[in-house]
Design a protein around this motif. Structure first.
Motif, PDB file in Angstrom:
ATOM      1  N   LEU A 102      -1.172  10.351   2.766  1.00  0.00           N
ATOM      2  CA  LEU A 102      -1.477  11.780   2.924  1.00  0.00           C
ATOM      3  C   LEU A 102      -0.200  12.596   3.028  1.00  0.00           C
ATOM      4  CD1 LEU A 102      -3.394  14.120   3.354  1.00  0.00           C
ATOM      5  CD2 LEU A 102      -3.494  13.519   5.782  1.00  0.00           C
ATOM      6  N   ARG A 103       0.770  12.099   3.763  1.00  0.00           N
ATOM      7  CA  ARG A 103       2.043  12.807   3.922  1.00  0.00           C
ATOM      8  C   ARG A 103       2.720  12.995   2.556  1.00  0.00           C
ATOM      9  NH1 ARG A 103       3.547   9.677   7.476  1.00  0.00           N
ATOM     10  NH2 ARG A 103       2.777  10.844   9.276  1.00  0.00           N
ATOM     11  N   GLU A 104       2.737  11.942   1.756  1.00  0.00           N
ATOM     12  CA  GLU A 104       3.364  12.019   0.435  1.00  0.00           C
ATOM     13  C   GLU A 104       2.616  12.978  -0.479  1.00  0.00           C
ATOM     14  OE1 GLU A 104       6.092  11.062  -2.637  1.00  0.00           O
ATOM     15  OE2 GLU A 104       6.133  10.766  -0.463  1.00  0.00           O
ATOM     16  N   LEU A 105       1.296  12.949  -0.421  1.00  0.00           N
ATOM     17  CA  LEU A 105       0.500  13.850  -1.258  1.00  0.00           C
ATOM     18  C   LEU A 105       0.737  15.313  -0.880  1.00  0.00           C
ATOM     19  CD1 LEU A 105      -1.691  14.658  -3.253  1.00  0.00           C
ATOM     20  CD2 LEU A 105      -3.406  14.065  -1.520  1.00  0.00           C
ATOM     21  N   MET A 106       0.776  15.602   0.405  1.00  0.00           N
ATOM     22  CA  MET A 106       0.969  16.984   0.821  1.00  0.00           C
ATOM     23  C   MET A 106       2.364  17.485   0.448  1.00  0.00           C
ATOM     24  SD  MET A 106      -1.226  17.519   4.295  1.00  0.00           S
ATOM     25  CE  MET A 106      -1.418  19.247   3.871  1.00  0.00           C
ATOM     26  N   PHE A 107       3.339  16.596   0.511  1.00  0.00           N
ATOM     27  CA  PHE A 107       4.687  16.966   0.077  1.00  0.00           C
ATOM     28  C   PHE A 107       4.692  17.298  -1.414  1.00  0.00           C
ATOM     29  CE2 PHE A 107       8.736  15.643  -1.836  1.00  0.00           C
ATOM     30  CZ  PHE A 107       9.610  16.489  -1.171  1.00  0.00           C
ATOM     31  N   LYS A 108       4.037  16.455  -2.215  1.00  0.00           N
ATOM     32  CA  LYS A 108       3.982  16.701  -3.661  1.00  0.00           C
ATOM     33  C   LYS A 108       3.165  17.948  -3.980  1.00  0.00           C
ATOM     34  CE  LYS A 108       4.618  11.903  -5.215  1.00  0.00           C
ATOM     35  NZ  LYS A 108       5.840  12.190  -5.987  1.00  0.00           N
ATOM     36  N   SER A 109       2.262  18.325  -3.066  1.00  0.00           N
ATOM     37  CA  SER A 109       1.434  19.507  -3.281  1.00  0.00           C
ATOM     38  C   SER A 109       2.138  20.788  -2.857  1.00  0.00           C
ATOM     39  CB  SER A 109       0.112  19.370  -2.511  1.00  0.00           C
ATOM     40  OG  SER A 109      -0.623  18.251  -2.983  1.00  0.00           O
ATOM     41  N   GLY A 110       3.380  20.682  -2.389  1.00  0.00           N
ATOM     42  CA  GLY A 110       4.169  21.859  -2.090  1.00  0.00           C
ATOM     43  C   GLY A 110       4.211  22.270  -0.634  1.00  0.00           C
ATOM     44  N   TYR A 111       3.730  21.410   0.262  1.00  0.00           N
ATOM     45  CA  TYR A 111       3.758  21.755   1.687  1.00  0.00           C
ATOM     46  C   TYR A 111       5.072  21.292   2.325  1.00  0.00           C
ATOM     47  CZ  TYR A 111      -1.250  22.642   1.236  1.00  0.00           C
ATOM     48  OH  TYR A 111      -2.479  23.140   0.851  1.00  0.00           O
ATOM     49  N   MET A 125       0.835  -1.198   0.000  1.00  0.00           N
ATOM     50  CA  MET A 125       0.000   0.000   0.000  1.00  0.00           C
ATOM     51  C   MET A 125       0.873   1.253   0.000  1.00  0.00           C
ATOM     52  SD  MET A 125      -3.262  -0.674   2.488  1.00  0.00           S
ATOM     53  CE  MET A 125      -3.841   0.984   2.146  1.00  0.00           C
ATOM     54  N   ARG A 126       0.554   2.176  -0.898  1.00  0.00           N
ATOM     55  CA  ARG A 126       1.324   3.415  -1.010  1.00  0.00           C
ATOM     56  C   ARG A 126       0.519   4.424  -1.825  1.00  0.00           C
ATOM     57  NH1 ARG A 126       3.170  -0.489  -4.284  1.00  0.00           N
ATOM     58  NH2 ARG A 126       3.304  -0.068  -6.520  1.00  0.00           N
ATOM     59  N   TYR A 127       0.961   5.673  -1.764  1.00  0.00           N
ATOM     60  CA  TYR A 127       0.315   6.708  -2.566  1.00  0.00           C
ATOM     61  C   TYR A 127       0.783   6.593  -4.010  1.00  0.00           C
ATOM     62  CZ  TYR A 127      -0.786  11.229  -4.592  1.00  0.00           C
ATOM     63  OH  TYR A 127      -1.244  12.216  -5.424  1.00  0.00           O
ATOM     64  N   GLU A 128      -0.168   6.536  -4.933  1.00  0.00           N
ATOM     65  CA  GLU A 128       0.110   6.495  -6.363  1.00  0.00           C
ATOM     66  C   GLU A 128      -0.719   7.590  -7.027  1.00  0.00           C
ATOM     67  OE1 GLU A 128      -0.774   2.547  -7.683  1.00  0.00           O
ATOM     68  OE2 GLU A 128       1.140   1.731  -6.977  1.00  0.00           O
ATOM     69  N   PRO A 129      -0.095   8.685  -7.446  1.00  0.00           N
ATOM     70  CA  PRO A 129      -0.855   9.800  -8.023  1.00  0.00           C
ATOM     71  C   PRO A 129      -1.760   9.350  -9.166  1.00  0.00           C
ATOM     72  CG  PRO A 129       1.445  10.411  -7.703  1.00  0.00           C
ATOM     73  CD  PRO A 129       1.356   8.941  -7.439  1.00  0.00           C
ATOM     74  N   THR A 130      -2.990   9.822  -9.148  1.00  0.00           N
ATOM     75  CA  THR A 130      -3.925   9.501 -10.224  1.00  0.00           C
ATOM     76  C   THR A 130      -3.898  10.556 -11.325  1.00  0.00           C
ATOM     77  OG1 THR A 130      -5.785  10.651  -9.188  1.00  0.00           O
ATOM     78  CG2 THR A 130      -5.414   8.350  -8.547  1.00  0.00           C
ATOM     79  N   LYS A 131      -3.139  11.634 -11.092  1.00  0.00           N
ATOM     80  CA  LYS A 131      -3.021  12.721 -12.067  1.00  0.00           C
ATOM     81  C   LYS A 131      -1.790  13.551 -11.707  1.00  0.00           C
ATOM     82  CE  LYS A 131      -6.209  15.419  -9.249  1.00  0.00           C
ATOM     83  NZ  LYS A 131      -7.490  16.150  -9.219  1.00  0.00           N
ATOM     84  N   VAL A 132      -1.505  14.539 -12.520  1.00  0.00           N
ATOM     85  CA  VAL A 132      -0.388  15.438 -12.242  1.00  0.00           C
ATOM     86  C   VAL A 132      -0.775  16.341 -11.067  1.00  0.00           C
ATOM     87  CG1 VAL A 132       1.065  17.286 -13.130  1.00  0.00           C
ATOM     88  CG2 VAL A 132       0.387  15.401 -14.627  1.00  0.00           C
ATOM     89  N   ILE A 133       0.063  16.367 -10.036  1.00  0.00           N
ATOM     90  CA  ILE A 133      -0.223  17.154  -8.838  1.00  0.00           C
ATOM     91  C   ILE A 133       0.370  18.558  -8.982  1.00  0.00           C
ATOM     92  CG2 ILE A 133       0.019  17.284  -6.334  1.00  0.00           C
ATOM     93  CD1 ILE A 133      -1.717  14.974  -7.351  1.00  0.00           C
ATOM     94  N   GLN A 134      -0.496  19.557  -8.880  1.00  0.00           N
ATOM     95  CA  GLN A 134      -0.055  20.943  -8.958  1.00  0.00           C
ATOM     96  C   GLN A 134       0.167  21.492  -7.546  1.00  0.00           C
ATOM     97  OE1 GLN A 134       0.651  22.377 -11.752  1.00  0.00           O
ATOM     98  NE2 GLN A 134      -0.201  20.814 -13.120  1.00  0.00           N
ATOM     99  N   PRO A 135       1.256  22.238  -7.316  1.00  0.00           N
ATOM    100  CA  PRO A 135       1.484  22.836  -5.992  1.00  0.00           C
ATOM    101  C   PRO A 135       0.331  23.741  -5.572  1.00  0.00           C
ATOM    102  CG  PRO A 135       3.455  22.983  -7.354  1.00  0.00           C
ATOM    103  CD  PRO A 135       2.357  22.511  -8.258  1.00  0.00           C
TER     104      PRO A 135
END
Length: 238
Positions: A114-123, A49-59
């Motif tokens: 969630l941690r990985e997504l927020m990092f990719k989102s620029g936080y 189990m891991r975060y796998e982006p479903t689209k391009v993540i914009q900051p």
């Protein structure tokens, strides 16, 4: 039992010495294969189990890199007996085989996504991984600027096998709670969910992984990238 069956058929083959003996030997070999395969059925399946982006993540436009965001461990609120289980494979004879996450627990997998997504989102995501009971009174000042915790409401992947088709279904529903650490105030809650289904002629653990990771990632993206979420975080950071 397999050895005795093979011995019996070999004896018959030696006695007859004809086509019937060869035929019986072929039947014995087939029986041996079926019994061997049946005896090797897995007791459980493990998926990564891991975060796998479903689209391009914009900051996100929230000045998130200037402030520390801490993601707390989630609370598992699923109504199941064993919360380490995230699904099942139901074989063609109706026997359920549990599906478990590999390497981590479900709450760690969800928090990590969630941690990985927020990092990719620029936080600016803190390495801290505190436990939080989602109460304002237990927020600690060392947890940065923004604290995010939440609950796992649904998380499941199922594969139902038939003789000709395998049907995969998956669902994820999470509730995220955002808090201003310095003010010790919860300022926003959002619930997000995602579901998927897939029919395929082949069973593979990789398909279980793809389905569960897909719905988890999509649910998290909906929650974090929603315009109301972004507006509330921006206001909290002012």
């Amino acid at each position: 039992m397999i050895r005795e069956t093979m011995t019996l058929f070999r004896t018959e083959s030696n006695k007859k010495g004809d086509r019937r003996g060869h035929w019986l030997h072929g039947i014995a070999a087939a029986l041996f294969f079926l019994l061997a395969v049946g005896g090797c059925a897995p007791k459980l399946y493990n998926v990564n189990m891991r975060y796998e982006p479903t689209k391009v993540i914009q900051p996100a436009q929230t000045d998130g890199q200037k402030y520390s965001v801490t993601v707390a461990s989630f609370s598992d609120q699923r109504k199941i007996d064993d919360t380490i289980v995230i699904g099942r494979v139901i074989s063609s004879d109706g026997v359920p085989i549990p599906v478990l996450p590999k390497y981590v627990t479900p709450i760690d997998a969800v928090s990590g996504a969630l941690r990985e997504l927020m990092f990719k989102s620029g936080y600016l995501v803190s390495p801290e991984k505190p436990s939080w009971d989602l109460k304002e009174s237990t927020i600690r000042p060392e947890w940065g600027t923004i604290l995010v915790g939440g609950t796992i409401d649904e998380l499941d992947v199922t594969c139902v096998e038939s003789l000709t088709m395998k049907r995969y279904t998956a669902k994820a529903r999470v509730t995220l709670t955002f808090a201003d650490v310095q003010k010790k105030r919860i300022f926003y809650k959002v619930t997000s969910e995602s579901r998927s289904s897939l029919d395929h002629i082949v069973f593979a653990v990789e398909m279980l992984e793809s389905q569960i990771n897909g719905v988890l990632s999509a649910a998290m993206e909906k929650a974090i990238e929603g315009p109301e979420t972004i507006r509330r975080i921006r206001e909290a950071l002012k």
